[in-house]
Design a protein around this motif. Sequence first.
Motif, short mmCIF file in Angstrom:
data_model
loop_
_atom_site.label_atom_id
_atom_site.label_comp_id
_atom_site.label_asym_id
_atom_site.label_seq_id
_atom_site.Cartn_x
_atom_site.Cartn_y
_atom_site.Cartn_z
N ALA A 1 0.29 -1.22 -0.03
CA ALA A 1 0.03 0.07 -0.04
C ALA A 1 1.14 1.53 0.02
O ALA A 1 1.19 2.13 -0.46
CB ALA A 1 -0.56 -0.09 1.38
N LEU A 2 1.83 0.99 0.90
CA LEU A 2 2.92 2.42 0.69
C LEU A 2 3.25 2.46 -0.30
O LEU A 2 3.50 3.83 -0.98
CB LEU A 2 3.83 2.38 2.20
N VAL A 3 4.01 1.33 -1.13
CA VAL A 3 4.72 1.44 -2.74
C VAL A 3 3.39 2.40 -3.58
O VAL A 3 4.39 3.13 -4.25
CB VAL A 3 5.14 0.25 -3.04
N SER A 4 2.26 1.83 -3.49
CA SER A 4 1.59 2.34 -4.50
C SER A 4 0.65 3.93 -4.31
O SER A 4 0.66 4.03 -5.33
CB SER A 4 -0.15 1.35 -4.43
N VAL B 1 2.91 5.44 -2.59
CA VAL B 1 4.09 6.73 -3.76
C VAL B 1 4.29 6.96 -4.86
O VAL B 1 4.55 7.35 -5.59
CB VAL B 1 5.36 6.31 -3.14
N GLN B 2 3.99 5.76 -4.96
CA GLN B 2 3.93 5.60 -6.67
C GLN B 2 2.43 6.01 -7.45
O GLN B 2 3.01 8.01 -8.60
CB GLN B 2 3.31 4.14 -7.42
N CYS B 3 1.49 6.43 -6.45
CA CYS B 3 0.57 7.57 -7.27
C CYS B 3 0.97 9.03 -7.08
O CYS B 3 0.16 9.96 -7.65
CB CYS B 3 -0.93 7.00 -6.44
N ALA B 4 1.41 9.19 -5.86
CA ALA B 4 2.22 10.87 -5.90
C ALA B 4 3.26 10.73 -6.72
O ALA B 4 3.00 11.81 -6.73
CB ALA B 4 2.34 10.86 -4.34
N ILE C 1 -8.81 4.87 -0.11
CA ILE C 1 -8.01 6.42 -0.26
C ILE C 1 -6.92 6.11 -1.70
O ILE C 1 -7.20 7.53 -2.15
CB ILE C 1 -7.43 6.22 0.95
N GLY C 2 -6.96 5.29 -1.11
CA GLY C 2 -6.03 4.89 -2.44
C GLY C 2 -6.83 4.95 -3.98
O GLY C 2 -6.10 5.52 -5.08
N MET D 1 -7.28 9.29 -4.71
CA MET D 1 -6.05 9.45 -5.60
C MET D 1 -5.90 8.87 -5.78
O MET D 1 -5.87 10.21 -8.00
CB MET D 1 -5.28 9.12 -4.16
N ALA D 2 -6.12 7.89 -6.15
CA ALA D 2 -5.94 7.70 -7.89
C ALA D 2 -6.88 8.27 -9.44
O ALA D 2 -6.76 8.77 -10.50
CB ALA D 2 -6.17 6.08 -8.27
N SER D 3 -8.17 8.60 -8.55
CA SER D 3 -8.58 8.90 -9.26
C SER D 3 -8.61 10.46 -9.72
O SER D 3 -9.41 11.43 -10.71
CB SER D 3 -10.37 8.41 -8.95
N TYR D 4 -7.99 11.07 -8.81
CA TYR D 4 -7.85 12.43 -9.40
C TYR D 4 -6.46 12.46 -10.15
O TYR D 4 -6.35 13.59 -10.28
CB TYR D 4 -8.10 13.01 -7.68
N ARG D 5 -5.68 11.93 -10.06
CA ARG D 5 -4.28 11.41 -10.06
C ARG D 5 -3.88 11.34 -11.77
O ARG D 5 -3.52 11.86 -12.46
CB ARG D 5 -3.20 11.26 -9.52
N TYR D 6 -4.50 10.49 -12.51
CA TYR D 6 -4.54 10.00 -13.68
C TYR D 6 -5.79 10.40 -14.39
O TYR D 6 -5.02 10.68 -15.90
CB TYR D 6 -4.63 8.03 -13.62
N PRO D 7 -7.06 10.02 -14.46
CA PRO D 7 -7.63 10.62 -15.42
C PRO D 7 -7.90 12.13 -15.60
O PRO D 7 -7.38 12.47 -14.65
CB PRO D 7 -8.93 9.96 -15.11
N GLU D 8 -8.59 12.62 -16.79
CA GLU D 8 -8.07 14.60 -16.77
C GLU D 8 -10.21 14.07 -17.40
O GLU D 8 -10.20 13.97 -18.35
CB GLU D 8 -7.87 14.22 -18.19
#
Length: 397
Positions: free
Chosen positions: A70-73, A75-78, A115-116, A119-126
Amino acid sequence: MVGRMWEWLRGKTALVDAFLAAPVALMSLPGFVGGSYGVPVVQYIVLTVALLAPMVLRRTFPRTVFAVVALVSGVQCAAGIVPVPANMAVLMGLYTVTAGFTLRWGVAAALVVEIGAVMASYRYPEGGADRRYTFVMLTVVTAGVWLLGLHMRTRRAYLRSLEERAERLERERDAEVKMAMAAERASIARELHDVVAHNVSVIVVQADGASYAIEHDVGRARQALEAISTTGRYALGEMRRLLGVLREGDDAGAYAPQPGVADLDDLVGQVRASGLPVTFEVEGTPPELSQGRQLTVFRIVQEALTNTLKHGGPRASALVRLRYGGDAVEVRVEDDGRGAAAPGGDGRGHGLVGMRERAAVYGGTVRAEPRAGGGFGVLARIPTGEDESAERSFRNG
Protein backbone atom coordinates in the motif's frame (compact mmCIF):
# COMPACT_ATOMS: atom_id res chain seq x y z
CA MET A 1 -0.41 -39.28 -3.10
CA VAL A 2 -2.48 -36.09 -3.37
CA GLY A 3 -3.01 -36.06 0.39
CA ARG A 4 0.73 -36.30 1.09
CA MET A 5 1.45 -33.51 -1.39
CA TRP A 6 -1.18 -31.32 0.22
CA GLU A 7 0.29 -31.91 3.68
CA TRP A 8 3.73 -31.03 2.31
CA LEU A 9 2.46 -27.81 0.72
CA ARG A 10 0.71 -26.74 3.92
CA GLY A 11 4.13 -26.37 5.53
CA LYS A 12 5.57 -24.36 2.58
CA THR A 13 3.55 -21.14 2.79
CA ALA A 14 6.20 -19.01 1.04
CA LEU A 15 6.31 -21.40 -1.93
CA VAL A 16 2.52 -21.44 -2.21
CA ASP A 17 2.32 -17.63 -1.98
CA ALA A 18 4.95 -17.30 -4.70
CA PHE A 19 2.94 -19.68 -6.87
CA LEU A 20 -0.26 -17.64 -6.34
CA ALA A 21 1.56 -14.43 -7.24
CA ALA A 22 3.00 -15.99 -10.43
CA PRO A 23 0.05 -14.99 -12.70
CA VAL A 24 0.57 -11.32 -11.81
CA ALA A 25 4.28 -11.71 -12.50
CA LEU A 26 3.51 -13.23 -15.92
CA MET A 27 1.22 -10.30 -16.71
CA SER A 28 4.09 -7.97 -15.80
CA LEU A 29 6.67 -9.60 -18.13
CA PRO A 30 5.95 -7.47 -21.25
CA GLY A 31 6.93 -4.31 -19.40
CA PHE A 32 10.36 -5.74 -18.60
CA VAL A 33 11.44 -5.58 -22.25
CA GLY A 34 9.78 -2.56 -23.77
CA GLY A 35 8.10 -0.36 -21.23
CA SER A 36 4.71 -1.35 -22.58
CA TYR A 37 2.82 0.59 -19.89
CA GLY A 38 4.48 3.93 -20.58
CA VAL A 39 6.98 3.54 -17.76
CA PRO A 40 10.76 3.44 -18.23
CA VAL A 41 12.08 -0.12 -18.03
CA VAL A 42 14.30 0.41 -14.98
CA GLN A 43 11.57 2.24 -13.13
CA TYR A 44 9.07 -0.43 -14.14
CA ILE A 45 11.30 -3.27 -12.92
CA VAL A 46 11.97 -1.58 -9.57
CA LEU A 47 8.26 -0.88 -9.04
CA THR A 48 7.18 -4.40 -10.01
CA VAL A 49 9.76 -6.07 -7.78
CA ALA A 50 8.83 -3.76 -4.86
CA LEU A 51 5.18 -4.75 -5.23
CA LEU A 52 5.51 -8.49 -5.95
CA ALA A 53 8.51 -9.52 -3.83
CA PRO A 54 6.62 -9.02 -0.52
CA MET A 55 3.88 -11.37 -1.84
CA VAL A 56 6.16 -14.33 -1.04
CA LEU A 57 5.53 -13.55 2.65
CA ARG A 58 1.85 -12.62 2.20
CA ARG A 59 0.45 -15.24 4.61
CA THR A 60 3.44 -15.21 6.95
CA PHE A 61 3.30 -11.45 7.65
CA PRO A 62 -0.02 -10.39 6.08
CA ARG A 63 -0.42 -6.97 7.71
CA THR A 64 3.20 -5.99 7.14
CA VAL A 65 3.06 -7.08 3.50
CA PHE A 66 -0.17 -5.14 2.96
CA ALA A 67 1.34 -2.03 4.54
CA VAL A 68 4.42 -2.27 2.30
CA VAL A 69 2.53 -2.70 -1.00
CA ALA A 70 0.00 0.00 0.00
CA LEU A 71 2.86 2.38 0.80
CA VAL A 72 4.63 1.62 -2.49
CA SER A 73 1.39 2.18 -4.40
CA GLY A 74 0.79 5.44 -2.54
CA VAL A 75 4.27 6.72 -3.40
CA GLN A 76 3.71 5.61 -7.00
CA CYS A 77 0.45 7.56 -7.18
CA ALA A 78 2.00 10.65 -5.60
CA ALA A 79 4.89 10.51 -8.09
CA GLY A 80 2.46 10.29 -11.00
CA ILE A 81 3.63 6.86 -12.19
CA VAL A 82 0.81 5.15 -14.03
CA PRO A 83 -0.61 1.89 -12.60
CA VAL A 84 1.05 -1.39 -13.59
CA PRO A 85 -0.19 -5.02 -13.33
CA ALA A 86 1.79 -5.49 -10.12
CA ASN A 87 -0.52 -3.00 -8.37
CA MET A 88 -2.98 -5.88 -8.00
CA ALA A 89 -0.79 -6.89 -5.06
CA VAL A 90 -2.74 -4.28 -3.05
CA LEU A 91 -5.98 -6.20 -3.65
CA MET A 92 -4.28 -9.49 -2.76
CA GLY A 93 -3.07 -7.93 0.49
CA LEU A 94 -6.55 -6.58 1.22
CA TYR A 95 -8.05 -10.05 0.76
CA THR A 96 -5.43 -11.67 3.02
CA VAL A 97 -5.92 -9.19 5.87
CA THR A 98 -9.73 -9.37 5.66
CA ALA A 99 -9.78 -13.17 5.53
CA GLY A 100 -7.22 -13.71 8.26
CA PHE A 101 -7.99 -11.09 10.90
CA THR A 102 -10.89 -9.46 12.72
CA LEU A 103 -13.52 -7.34 11.06
CA ARG A 104 -11.85 -4.20 12.42
CA TRP A 105 -8.62 -4.99 10.58
CA GLY A 106 -10.56 -5.82 7.41
CA VAL A 107 -12.42 -2.50 7.49
CA ALA A 108 -9.16 -0.61 8.13
CA ALA A 109 -7.49 -2.29 5.15
CA ALA A 110 -10.50 -1.54 2.94
CA LEU A 111 -10.37 2.13 3.96
CA VAL A 112 -6.68 2.30 3.05
CA VAL A 113 -7.42 0.87 -0.40
CA GLU A 114 -10.39 3.21 -0.79
CA ILE A 115 -8.14 6.19 -0.04
CA GLY A 116 -5.87 4.93 -2.79
CA ALA A 117 -8.89 4.72 -5.10
CA VAL A 118 -9.71 8.39 -4.39
CA MET A 119 -6.09 9.39 -5.02
CA ALA A 120 -5.98 7.42 -8.28
CA SER A 121 -9.27 8.87 -9.54
CA TYR A 122 -7.97 12.43 -9.07
CA ARG A 123 -4.40 11.74 -10.16
CA TYR A 124 -4.63 9.88 -13.44
CA PRO A 125 -7.73 10.59 -15.56
CA GLU A 126 -8.41 13.95 -17.13
CA GLY A 127 -11.98 15.29 -16.95
CA GLY A 128 -14.78 14.92 -14.39
CA ALA A 129 -16.63 12.06 -16.13
CA ASP A 130 -13.53 9.87 -16.33
CA ARG A 131 -12.70 10.67 -12.70
CA ARG A 132 -16.11 9.53 -11.45
CA TYR A 133 -16.00 6.38 -13.55
CA THR A 134 -12.53 5.50 -12.24
CA PHE A 135 -13.58 6.04 -8.64
CA VAL A 136 -16.72 3.91 -8.98
CA MET A 137 -14.85 1.13 -10.76
CA LEU A 138 -12.07 1.01 -8.17
CA THR A 139 -14.61 1.17 -5.33
CA VAL A 140 -16.60 -1.75 -6.76
CA VAL A 141 -13.46 -3.84 -7.17
CA THR A 142 -12.33 -2.99 -3.63
CA ALA A 143 -15.74 -3.87 -2.19
CA GLY A 144 -15.79 -7.16 -4.11
CA VAL A 145 -12.37 -8.21 -2.84
CA TRP A 146 -13.27 -7.15 0.70
CA LEU A 147 -16.54 -9.15 0.63
CA LEU A 148 -14.69 -12.18 -0.71
CA GLY A 149 -12.19 -11.99 2.13
CA LEU A 150 -15.01 -11.51 4.65
CA HIS A 151 -16.80 -14.57 3.27
CA MET A 152 -13.63 -16.64 3.52
CA ARG A 153 -13.05 -15.50 7.11
CA THR A 154 -16.62 -16.50 8.03
CA ARG A 155 -16.23 -19.84 6.31
CA ARG A 156 -12.98 -20.57 8.10
CA ALA A 157 -14.55 -19.67 11.45
CA TYR A 158 -17.47 -21.99 10.66
CA LEU A 159 -15.13 -24.85 9.74
CA ARG A 160 -13.12 -24.28 12.92
CA SER A 161 -16.33 -24.42 14.95
CA LEU A 162 -17.26 -27.70 13.24
CA GLU A 163 -13.83 -29.15 14.01
CA GLU A 164 -14.04 -28.03 17.63
CA ARG A 165 -17.52 -29.49 17.91
CA ALA A 166 -16.36 -32.78 16.40
CA GLU A 167 -13.44 -32.91 18.83
CA ARG A 168 -15.75 -32.09 21.75
CA LEU A 169 -18.23 -34.77 20.70
CA GLU A 170 -15.38 -37.25 20.37
CA ARG A 171 -14.16 -36.41 23.86
CA GLU A 172 -17.70 -36.73 25.22
CA ARG A 173 -18.12 -40.04 23.44
CA ASP A 174 -14.86 -41.33 24.91
CA ALA A 175 -15.99 -40.15 28.35
CA GLU A 176 -19.34 -41.91 27.93
CA VAL A 177 -17.59 -45.09 26.83
CA LYS A 178 -15.35 -44.94 29.90
CA MET A 179 -18.36 -44.35 32.15
CA ALA A 180 -20.18 -47.26 30.53
CA MET A 181 -17.14 -49.47 31.00
CA ALA A 182 -16.90 -48.43 34.65
CA ALA A 183 -20.60 -49.17 35.16
CA GLU A 184 -20.21 -52.54 33.47
CA ARG A 185 -17.24 -53.41 35.67
CA ALA A 186 -19.23 -52.37 38.75
CA SER A 187 -22.08 -54.61 37.59
CA ILE A 188 -19.65 -57.48 37.03
CA ALA A 189 -18.19 -56.90 40.49
CA ARG A 190 -21.67 -57.22 42.01
CA GLU A 191 -22.30 -60.36 39.97
CA LEU A 192 -19.01 -61.86 41.12
CA HIS A 193 -19.79 -61.00 44.72
CA ASP A 194 -23.17 -62.72 44.53
CA VAL A 195 -21.80 -65.79 42.77
CA VAL A 196 -18.71 -66.22 44.90
CA ALA A 197 -20.35 -65.42 48.24
CA HIS A 198 -23.24 -67.81 47.68
CA ASN A 199 -21.30 -70.73 46.29
CA VAL A 200 -18.41 -70.44 48.72
CA SER A 201 -20.91 -70.38 51.59
CA VAL A 202 -22.49 -73.56 50.23
CA ILE A 203 -19.07 -75.17 49.83
CA VAL A 204 -18.07 -74.24 53.40
CA VAL A 205 -21.29 -75.64 54.85
CA GLN A 206 -20.93 -78.86 52.85
CA ALA A 207 -17.28 -79.22 53.79
CA ASP A 208 -18.13 -78.81 57.48
CA GLY A 209 -20.86 -81.42 57.13
CA ALA A 210 -18.52 -83.82 55.36
CA SER A 211 -15.84 -83.45 58.04
CA TYR A 212 -18.37 -84.39 60.74
CA ALA A 213 -19.91 -87.26 58.81
CA ILE A 214 -16.82 -88.84 57.32
CA GLU A 215 -16.22 -91.08 60.35
CA HIS A 216 -19.84 -92.02 61.05
CA ASP A 217 -21.76 -91.79 57.79
CA VAL A 218 -19.63 -92.25 54.71
CA GLY A 219 -22.67 -91.98 52.42
CA ARG A 220 -23.59 -88.54 53.69
CA ALA A 221 -19.95 -87.46 53.49
CA ARG A 222 -19.81 -88.62 49.87
CA GLN A 223 -23.04 -86.76 49.15
CA ALA A 224 -21.59 -83.60 50.66
CA LEU A 225 -18.42 -83.91 48.58
CA GLU A 226 -20.49 -84.37 45.43
CA ALA A 227 -22.40 -81.20 46.32
CA ILE A 228 -19.10 -79.37 46.80
CA SER A 229 -17.93 -80.56 43.38
CA THR A 230 -21.17 -79.53 41.68
CA THR A 231 -21.25 -76.14 43.40
CA GLY A 232 -17.60 -75.49 42.60
CA ARG A 233 -18.11 -76.26 38.91
CA TYR A 234 -21.14 -74.01 38.77
CA ALA A 235 -19.26 -71.17 40.48
CA LEU A 236 -16.29 -71.63 38.14
CA GLY A 237 -18.56 -71.48 35.11
CA GLU A 238 -20.25 -68.34 36.39
CA MET A 239 -16.92 -66.67 37.06
CA ARG A 240 -15.62 -67.55 33.61
CA ARG A 241 -18.75 -66.15 32.03
CA LEU A 242 -18.53 -62.88 33.95
CA LEU A 243 -14.81 -62.39 33.59
CA GLY A 244 -15.07 -63.18 29.90
CA VAL A 245 -16.94 -59.92 29.45
CA LEU A 246 -13.74 -58.08 30.35
CA ARG A 247 -11.67 -59.77 27.65
CA GLU A 248 -11.08 -57.47 24.73
CA GLY A 249 -10.99 -59.08 21.31
CA ASP A 250 -11.38 -62.58 22.71
CA ASP A 251 -14.06 -64.53 20.84
CA ALA A 252 -14.65 -67.19 23.43
CA GLY A 253 -17.99 -68.26 22.01
CA ALA A 254 -21.43 -67.97 23.54
CA TYR A 255 -21.71 -67.84 27.30
CA ALA A 256 -24.52 -69.26 29.37
CA PRO A 257 -27.54 -66.95 29.73
CA GLN A 258 -28.07 -64.95 32.90
CA PRO A 259 -30.11 -66.75 35.56
CA GLY A 260 -33.73 -65.74 35.96
CA VAL A 261 -36.89 -66.53 37.91
CA ALA A 262 -37.08 -70.00 36.35
CA ASP A 263 -33.73 -70.85 37.96
CA LEU A 264 -34.93 -70.19 41.50
CA ASP A 265 -36.02 -73.83 41.89
CA ASP A 266 -32.46 -74.98 41.19
CA LEU A 267 -31.09 -72.35 43.57
CA VAL A 268 -33.43 -73.44 46.36
CA GLY A 269 -32.56 -77.07 45.69
CA GLN A 270 -28.87 -76.27 45.92
CA VAL A 271 -29.34 -74.49 49.24
CA ARG A 272 -31.42 -77.36 50.58
CA ALA A 273 -28.66 -79.76 49.60
CA SER A 274 -26.27 -77.71 51.70
CA GLY A 275 -28.36 -78.43 54.78
CA LEU A 276 -30.58 -75.34 55.05
CA PRO A 277 -34.32 -76.14 54.97
CA VAL A 278 -35.99 -73.76 52.53
CA THR A 279 -39.67 -73.32 51.74
CA PHE A 280 -40.38 -71.84 48.33
CA GLU A 281 -43.80 -70.31 47.58
CA VAL A 282 -45.19 -68.45 44.59
CA GLU A 283 -48.39 -66.40 44.71
CA GLY A 284 -50.15 -64.93 41.70
CA THR A 285 -49.55 -65.31 37.98
CA PRO A 286 -46.04 -64.44 36.84
CA PRO A 287 -46.10 -61.59 34.27
CA GLU A 288 -43.71 -61.12 31.40
CA LEU A 289 -40.45 -59.91 33.00
CA SER A 290 -37.37 -58.59 31.26
CA GLN A 291 -34.13 -60.50 31.67
CA GLY A 292 -32.73 -57.67 33.80
CA ARG A 293 -35.63 -57.80 36.27
CA GLN A 294 -35.47 -61.59 36.43
CA LEU A 295 -31.75 -61.40 37.19
CA THR A 296 -32.45 -58.82 39.92
CA VAL A 297 -35.04 -61.11 41.57
CA PHE A 298 -32.68 -64.09 41.33
CA ARG A 299 -29.72 -62.22 42.85
CA ILE A 300 -31.80 -60.82 45.70
CA VAL A 301 -32.99 -64.30 46.66
CA GLN A 302 -29.48 -65.69 46.25
CA GLU A 303 -27.91 -63.00 48.44
CA ALA A 304 -30.59 -63.35 51.12
CA LEU A 305 -30.13 -67.15 51.30
CA THR A 306 -26.36 -66.70 51.33
CA ASN A 307 -26.68 -64.41 54.35
CA THR A 308 -28.84 -67.03 56.08
CA LEU A 309 -26.20 -69.70 55.42
CA LYS A 310 -23.46 -67.46 56.82
CA HIS A 311 -25.24 -65.88 59.76
CA GLY A 312 -28.42 -67.87 60.49
CA GLY A 313 -26.85 -70.59 62.59
CA PRO A 314 -26.95 -74.42 62.43
CA ARG A 315 -30.71 -74.83 63.07
CA ALA A 316 -32.02 -72.03 60.89
CA SER A 317 -34.63 -72.47 58.18
CA ALA A 318 -35.75 -70.05 55.48
CA LEU A 319 -38.87 -69.04 53.58
CA VAL A 320 -38.77 -67.66 50.05
CA ARG A 321 -42.00 -66.19 48.76
CA LEU A 322 -42.64 -64.52 45.41
CA ARG A 323 -45.89 -62.64 45.10
CA TYR A 324 -47.00 -61.31 41.73
CA GLY A 325 -49.70 -58.72 41.84
CA GLY A 326 -50.62 -55.31 40.49
CA ASP A 327 -47.66 -53.77 38.77
CA ALA A 328 -44.85 -55.22 40.89
CA VAL A 329 -43.30 -58.46 42.07
CA GLU A 330 -42.68 -58.77 45.79
CA VAL A 331 -39.75 -60.87 46.98
CA ARG A 332 -39.75 -61.94 50.61
CA VAL A 333 -36.97 -64.01 52.17
CA GLU A 334 -37.17 -64.70 55.90
CA ASP A 335 -35.29 -66.98 58.26
CA ASP A 336 -35.58 -67.91 61.93
CA GLY A 337 -31.86 -67.80 62.69
CA ARG A 338 -29.83 -65.56 64.97
CA GLY A 339 -31.14 -62.31 63.50
CA ALA A 340 -29.66 -59.23 65.16
CA ALA A 341 -27.39 -61.41 67.32
CA ALA A 342 -25.52 -62.71 64.28
CA PRO A 343 -22.14 -61.07 63.52
CA GLY A 344 -22.43 -58.89 60.43
CA GLY A 345 -26.20 -59.25 60.45
CA ASP A 346 -26.99 -55.55 60.86
CA GLY A 347 -27.96 -54.97 57.26
CA ARG A 348 -24.83 -53.03 56.33
CA GLY A 349 -23.01 -55.67 54.27
CA HIS A 350 -21.94 -55.11 50.68
CA GLY A 351 -24.36 -57.78 49.50
CA LEU A 352 -27.35 -55.92 50.89
CA VAL A 353 -26.08 -52.71 49.34
CA GLY A 354 -25.91 -54.56 46.04
CA MET A 355 -29.53 -55.67 46.48
CA ARG A 356 -30.67 -52.09 46.91
CA GLU A 357 -28.65 -50.92 43.90
CA ARG A 358 -30.11 -53.63 41.69
CA ALA A 359 -33.67 -52.85 42.76
CA ALA A 360 -33.14 -49.10 42.38
CA VAL A 361 -32.25 -49.57 38.69
CA TYR A 362 -35.91 -50.52 38.07
CA GLY A 363 -37.41 -48.11 40.59
CA GLY A 364 -37.72 -50.80 43.27
CA THR A 365 -36.96 -50.85 46.98
CA VAL A 366 -35.36 -53.32 49.38
CA ARG A 367 -35.83 -53.47 53.14
CA ALA A 368 -33.52 -55.78 55.08
CA GLU A 369 -33.62 -55.93 58.87
CA PRO A 370 -33.81 -58.31 61.84
CA ARG A 371 -37.30 -59.60 62.55
CA ALA A 372 -39.06 -58.78 65.80
CA GLY A 373 -39.62 -62.44 66.71
CA GLY A 374 -36.09 -63.51 65.79
CA GLY A 375 -34.36 -64.14 62.53
CA PHE A 376 -33.78 -61.85 59.60
CA GLY A 377 -36.04 -60.68 56.78
CA VAL A 378 -35.56 -59.21 53.34
CA LEU A 379 -38.47 -57.61 51.52
CA ALA A 380 -37.98 -56.32 47.97
CA ARG A 381 -40.49 -54.77 45.61
CA ILE A 382 -39.65 -54.57 41.90
CA PRO A 383 -42.07 -52.69 39.59
CA THR A 384 -43.10 -54.64 36.47
CA GLY A 385 -45.45 -52.20 34.75
CA GLU A 386 -42.94 -51.24 32.04
CA ASP A 387 -42.35 -54.87 31.05
CA GLU A 388 -46.07 -55.60 30.85
CA SER A 389 -46.70 -52.50 28.73
CA ALA A 390 -43.87 -53.46 26.40
CA GLU A 391 -45.21 -56.99 26.07
CA ARG A 392 -48.72 -55.75 25.23
CA SER A 393 -47.32 -53.35 22.65
CA PHE A 394 -45.30 -56.17 21.09
CA ARG A 395 -48.30 -58.46 20.89
CA ASN A 396 -50.52 -55.75 19.45
CA GLY A 397 -47.93 -55.05 16.78
